[in-house]
Write a protein that holds these residues in place. Structure first.
Motif, PDB file in Angstrom:
ATOM      1  N   TRP A  75      -5.497   2.290   9.378  1.00  0.00           N
ATOM      2  CA  TRP A  75      -4.415   1.983   8.456  1.00  0.00           C
ATOM      3  C   TRP A  75      -4.958   1.068   7.362  1.00  0.00           C
ATOM      4  O   TRP A  75      -5.546   0.026   7.672  1.00  0.00           O
ATOM      5  CB  TRP A  75      -3.286   1.235   9.160  1.00  0.00           C
ATOM      6  CG  TRP A  75      -2.558   1.992  10.213  1.00  0.00           C
ATOM      7  CD1 TRP A  75      -2.926   2.139  11.512  1.00  0.00           C
ATOM      8  CD2 TRP A  75      -1.291   2.666  10.073  1.00  0.00           C
ATOM      9  NE1 TRP A  75      -1.965   2.876  12.189  1.00  0.00           N
ATOM     10  CE2 TRP A  75      -0.961   3.203  11.329  1.00  0.00           C
ATOM     11  CE3 TRP A  75      -0.417   2.870   9.008  1.00  0.00           C
ATOM     12  CZ2 TRP A  75       0.203   3.932  11.560  1.00  0.00           C
ATOM     13  CZ3 TRP A  75       0.747   3.592   9.238  1.00  0.00           C
ATOM     14  CH2 TRP A  75       1.041   4.114  10.492  1.00  0.00           C
ATOM     15  N   LEU A  76      -4.745   1.434   6.119  1.00  0.00           N
ATOM     16  CA  LEU A  76      -5.069   0.543   5.003  1.00  0.00           C
ATOM     17  C   LEU A  76      -3.766  -0.005   4.452  1.00  0.00           C
ATOM     18  O   LEU A  76      -2.799   0.734   4.264  1.00  0.00           O
ATOM     19  CB  LEU A  76      -5.835   1.296   3.912  1.00  0.00           C
ATOM     20  CG  LEU A  76      -7.143   1.962   4.368  1.00  0.00           C
ATOM     21  CD1 LEU A  76      -7.854   2.603   3.176  1.00  0.00           C
ATOM     22  CD2 LEU A  76      -8.058   0.965   5.063  1.00  0.00           C
ATOM     23  N   VAL A  77      -3.738  -1.308   4.227  1.00  0.00           N
ATOM     24  CA  VAL A  77      -2.538  -1.970   3.696  1.00  0.00           C
ATOM     25  C   VAL A  77      -2.939  -2.677   2.413  1.00  0.00           C
ATOM     26  O   VAL A  77      -3.793  -3.572   2.431  1.00  0.00           O
ATOM     27  CB  VAL A  77      -1.980  -2.990   4.713  1.00  0.00           C
ATOM     28  CG1 VAL A  77      -0.750  -3.683   4.146  1.00  0.00           C
ATOM     29  CG2 VAL A  77      -1.663  -2.298   6.043  1.00  0.00           C
ATOM     30  N   ARG A  78      -2.366  -2.244   1.311  1.00  0.00           N
ATOM     31  CA  ARG A  78      -2.705  -2.845   0.022  1.00  0.00           C
ATOM     32  C   ARG A  78      -1.513  -3.656  -0.468  1.00  0.00           C
ATOM     33  O   ARG A  78      -0.416  -3.125  -0.642  1.00  0.00           O
ATOM     34  CB  ARG A  78      -3.080  -1.767  -0.995  1.00  0.00           C
ATOM     35  CG  ARG A  78      -4.394  -1.033  -0.649  1.00  0.00           C
ATOM     36  CD  ARG A  78      -4.718   0.041  -1.666  1.00  0.00           C
ATOM     37  NE  ARG A  78      -6.056   0.594  -1.485  1.00  0.00           N
ATOM     38  CZ  ARG A  78      -6.345   1.681  -0.765  1.00  0.00           C
ATOM     39  NH1 ARG A  78      -5.379   2.337  -0.133  1.00  0.00           N
ATOM     40  NH2 ARG A  78      -7.591   2.111  -0.665  1.00  0.00           N
ATOM     41  N   LEU A 100       0.993   1.377   2.361  1.00  0.00           N
ATOM     42  CA  LEU A 100       0.313   1.704   3.621  1.00  0.00           C
ATOM     43  C   LEU A 100      -0.242   3.112   3.545  1.00  0.00           C
ATOM     44  O   LEU A 100       0.469   4.035   3.131  1.00  0.00           O
ATOM     45  CB  LEU A 100       1.305   1.659   4.779  1.00  0.00           C
ATOM     46  CG  LEU A 100       1.522   0.348   5.521  1.00  0.00           C
ATOM     47  CD1 LEU A 100       2.037  -0.713   4.573  1.00  0.00           C
ATOM     48  CD2 LEU A 100       2.491   0.563   6.669  1.00  0.00           C
ATOM     49  N   ARG A 149       6.242   0.364   1.165  1.00  0.00           N
ATOM     50  CA  ARG A 149       7.323  -0.320   1.866  1.00  0.00           C
ATOM     51  C   ARG A 149       8.209  -1.055   0.858  1.00  0.00           C
ATOM     52  O   ARG A 149       7.777  -1.347  -0.261  1.00  0.00           O
ATOM     53  CB  ARG A 149       6.748  -1.313   2.881  1.00  0.00           C
ATOM     54  CG  ARG A 149       5.889  -0.664   3.959  1.00  0.00           C
ATOM     55  CD  ARG A 149       6.719   0.106   4.952  1.00  0.00           C
ATOM     56  NE  ARG A 149       7.719  -0.751   5.576  1.00  0.00           N
ATOM     57  CZ  ARG A 149       8.881  -0.324   6.079  1.00  0.00           C
ATOM     58  NH1 ARG A 149       9.196   0.951   6.023  1.00  0.00           N
ATOM     59  NH2 ARG A 149       9.728  -1.166   6.613  1.00  0.00           N
ATOM     60  N   LEU A 179       4.268  -3.422  -0.099  1.00  0.00           N
ATOM     61  CA  LEU A 179       3.008  -3.082   0.578  1.00  0.00           C
ATOM     62  C   LEU A 179       2.814  -1.570   0.553  1.00  0.00           C
ATOM     63  O   LEU A 179       3.747  -0.813   0.825  1.00  0.00           O
ATOM     64  CB  LEU A 179       3.024  -3.560   2.038  1.00  0.00           C
ATOM     65  CG  LEU A 179       2.930  -5.067   2.291  1.00  0.00           C
ATOM     66  CD1 LEU A 179       2.993  -5.355   3.799  1.00  0.00           C
ATOM     67  CD2 LEU A 179       1.653  -5.651   1.694  1.00  0.00           C
ATOM     68  N   ARG A 195      -2.867   5.976   5.862  1.00  0.00           N
ATOM     69  CA  ARG A 195      -3.762   6.249   6.992  1.00  0.00           C
ATOM     70  C   ARG A 195      -4.897   7.125   6.489  1.00  0.00           C
ATOM     71  O   ARG A 195      -4.666   8.140   5.825  1.00  0.00           O
ATOM     72  CB  ARG A 195      -3.007   6.970   8.116  1.00  0.00           C
ATOM     73  CG  ARG A 195      -2.073   6.048   8.863  1.00  0.00           C
ATOM     74  CD  ARG A 195      -1.568   6.682  10.145  1.00  0.00           C
ATOM     75  NE  ARG A 195      -0.794   7.880   9.870  1.00  0.00           N
ATOM     76  CZ  ARG A 195      -0.319   8.687  10.817  1.00  0.00           C
ATOM     77  NH1 ARG A 195      -0.546   8.422  12.086  1.00  0.00           N
ATOM     78  NH2 ARG A 195       0.392   9.751  10.494  1.00  0.00           N
TER      79      ARG A 195
END
Lengths: 428, 428
Positions: A418-421, A122, A116, A120, A124
């Protein structure tokens, strides 16, 4: 080691308590499986297949008990055939488990990833559904197939087979569970409901929070009951009222060959064609009728087809909505592609429908315009099968619209998260 | 043109008949929408947004009626705020429709494609779900948002809004439908249930075959009723009991900033953190407590947190399972990552959970080990939002495991079908 004894829960009179206990054990096992490395799951499957081979004599003896009871209870020849195991069928069951072990592990696979503007990242990632309930009828191979697909995708499974196969299912399940334990996996990963009390099926169908999805495998009566009673989501396989449309521009040799294969290769499978639609502009309809009759198929036609041949019977209104699963076909003459689309929209069960045409534009209009799980151009509807689709195996062909559609195998037994790093991002 | 009159069905006393009629009209419209080119759907959305702007005075007058009735009926301040429209909010509603029109059309997109050894070319292509039912409470913007997302993804929608917003919803729906008709699309693509009779909700929930999916938007009571009664599949959004875990190696500045943002940015949203877990090895827990207290947050702690500050109240057992949606937080001290994972497994509603850590390995273990729809590392749980995820909009955040999980937008309103392109292949 007697894995069945290890995994068998107490036998309470109360079906809901039984399923609650099995569900809790399955949930616990599913958490281990969800984090199990692929190699551990493969080792479990290979050991399960080996146990089935090693226990062949026991399993065949158990199956002989079921066959004797089935004969005594007057099961039909077709049901007895589905029930029967022999050396070859048992070897195929074990080999199918090894085949599943060779498939790519869907769990942990990244579906997509995006960064993003705020930095971030993102993604899946596929994860198992959790606890899968399988309710099935007479084929004992489902015990091993469903257990293998469930395990490989990281799910715990609760199996409830038909009473006519109870001894075969118990013997296959005991072998499978022994393989899991041998490989260090929890025996509760694959549980078999230990009672044939129908209340246990009802309890499974109402086990919200305990069972994440129910997959019924069997005839219309079973699937309808499951769909009607279930409070747990259901992945259901309903009728295959499939159509083969012969367009005016179809190649006549292909048209005959596809009609014969789609209808007659195996008449009892869900991908078999039940209705053939022939464009009024197609020059050689009689050749199709004659080929079917010659192949041993009963032909029921509308007026135009009836007029072609003395070997055609008149179709009744109900024929257009019938899944024969037999050497019977209904044939209607239609006004081109639009007529075919209208007939299919009105009568298809939205499983598999196909067009035969040399007109690429007509083919694309058919592929776009038919709202079925599988839509084909110049191919036999009998290809509607997870193995033929390269999925390695299938747990069913979903005719609903949610979650998964068409052949369902390992991927259909997963969901995603969903993984958000981030690096400390806060939302403005 | 009065589009509402065009699309309003007769008002039978029987709710089931009403929904059957609306469902049949929706199904017919959905077939047009499923084949509509993207440009037509965009034109419909742009016209709908323009109609809302053009009818602003009418819509605000209708909203004033609802507000007056709400005040008379003693609606809470929060509910009145959700209900109220003004020039700015109405402009935002229209702009949001234009935003949806600018999103990529998911319908027709190819998911994957493979050529089989026999030459068959298989592809999966996204198609609309069909007919989507939305049951929602007081926010009138849902009328326009849901209609826009439904239309862009090629679905017909049946909207059933709350009685407190009935005039606002009718005015917004009439404007939206007028835009569709202006653009040559069927008015039945977006229908509003014309009665506030609760039996109509029941009829929607039992409309198998008429409605393909129900999406409830509202409080726990509504969602629970829908989940309990529905025979149609439900995409439900349940609690957001979200956790922020401060690992021993967390950067203290990030930890404080993330805790404040995750809890306090907006306390009423589903992505708000409700419980903070602090690793016993983390050196500065008091700074987190103090920052929250200073920000106006009520802190309820376990014994270890209670001992840190006189501003902390003792948490009760129920606090760990409570979605406050308010300026209240529960805080527990845990034994490292394992303690955090165990607490989250026991208490999370599996919506959104986050870790704050500088230890990359711990972050990955958390991302893998937490089984929630959204799992974050060094980011605020308040990012749990379709817009923030780049989806352009959201129709909800799914907390179930089937079909779609986490923020659901256009893609979640589609299913897929398999296309098989051959050259005459028959199955051996």
């Amino acid at each position: 080691m007697n894995a069945e004894a290890l995994s068998a829960p107490p036998m309470p009179g109360d079906a809901a308590a039984l399923i609650a206990d099995m569900g809790a054990r399955a949930r616990a096992a599913s958490k281990t499986l969800a984090l199990a490395p692929t190699a551990d799951k493969v080792a479990g499957l290979v050991a399960a297949a080996a146990q089935i081979r090693a226990r062949a004599a026991d399993i065949l003896a158990a199956n002989a008990e079921d066959m004797a009871a089935g004969q005594k209870n007057g099961l039909s020849g077709a049901m007895l055939d589905r029930l029967q195991l022999d050396d070859g069928r048992l070897a195929a069951i074990a080999d199918a488990i090894d085949d599943v072990a060779a498939l790519p592990d869907p769990s942990g696979a990244e579906i997509d990833r995006v960064t993003r503007p705020n930095g971030l990242v993102l993604s899946r990632v596929r994860v198992p559904l959790g606890v899968v309930g399988i309710i099935y009828e007479s084929r004992p191979n489902v015990t091993a197939d469903a257990a293998a697909l469930g395990l490989m995708s990281g799910n715990a499974v609760i199996l409830r087979g038909g009473s006519e196969a109870v001894h075969s299912n118990r013997a296959l399940h005991a072998a499978f569970a022994a393989g899991l334990v041998e490989a260090g996996l929890p025996a509760d990963a694959v549980q078999l409901v230990p009672t044939q009390d129908r209340a246990a099926v009802g309890a499974m169908l109402r086990a919200q929070g305990l069972i994440d999805i129910i997959i019924p495998r069997g005839g219309k009566g079973l699937v309808a009951r499951v769909q009607d009673e279930a409070r747990v989501p259901v992945l259901a396989h309903l009728d295959g009222i499939n159509h083969l449309y012969i367009d005016g521009t179809a190649d006549p040799a292909k048209a005959v060959e596809l009609a014969i294969n789609a209808k007659m290769r195996r008449t009892g499978v869900c991908g078999a064609t039940e209705t053939i639609l022939i464009d009024r502009a197609y020059p050689a309809p009689l050749a199709i009728v004659d080929a079917l009759v010659k192949a041993g198929c009963e032909v029921r036609g509308d007026k135009a087809i009836l007029a072609l041949s003395p070997h055609v019977d008149a179709a009744s209104a109900g024929d257009w909505d019938t899944e024969y699963l037999d050497a019977i076909v209904s044939i209607a003459m239609v006004d081109g592609l639009a007529g075919a689309l209208a007939h299919i929209d009105a009568h298809s069960s939205r499983h598999t429908d196909a067009i035969v045409t040399e007109d690429a534009a007509a083919a694309e209009r058919f592929l776009t315009g038919v709202d079925s799980a599988i839509v084909m151009h110049n191919a036999s509807t009998q290809f509607a099968d997870g193995g033929e689709f390269g999925l390695g195996a299938e747990i069913g062909i979903a005719t609903g619209r949610l979650h998964a559609r068409g052949p369902v195998a390992l991927e259909g037994l997963t969901t995603y998260k969903w993984l958000v790093r981030g690096t400390g991002q806060v939302r403005p």
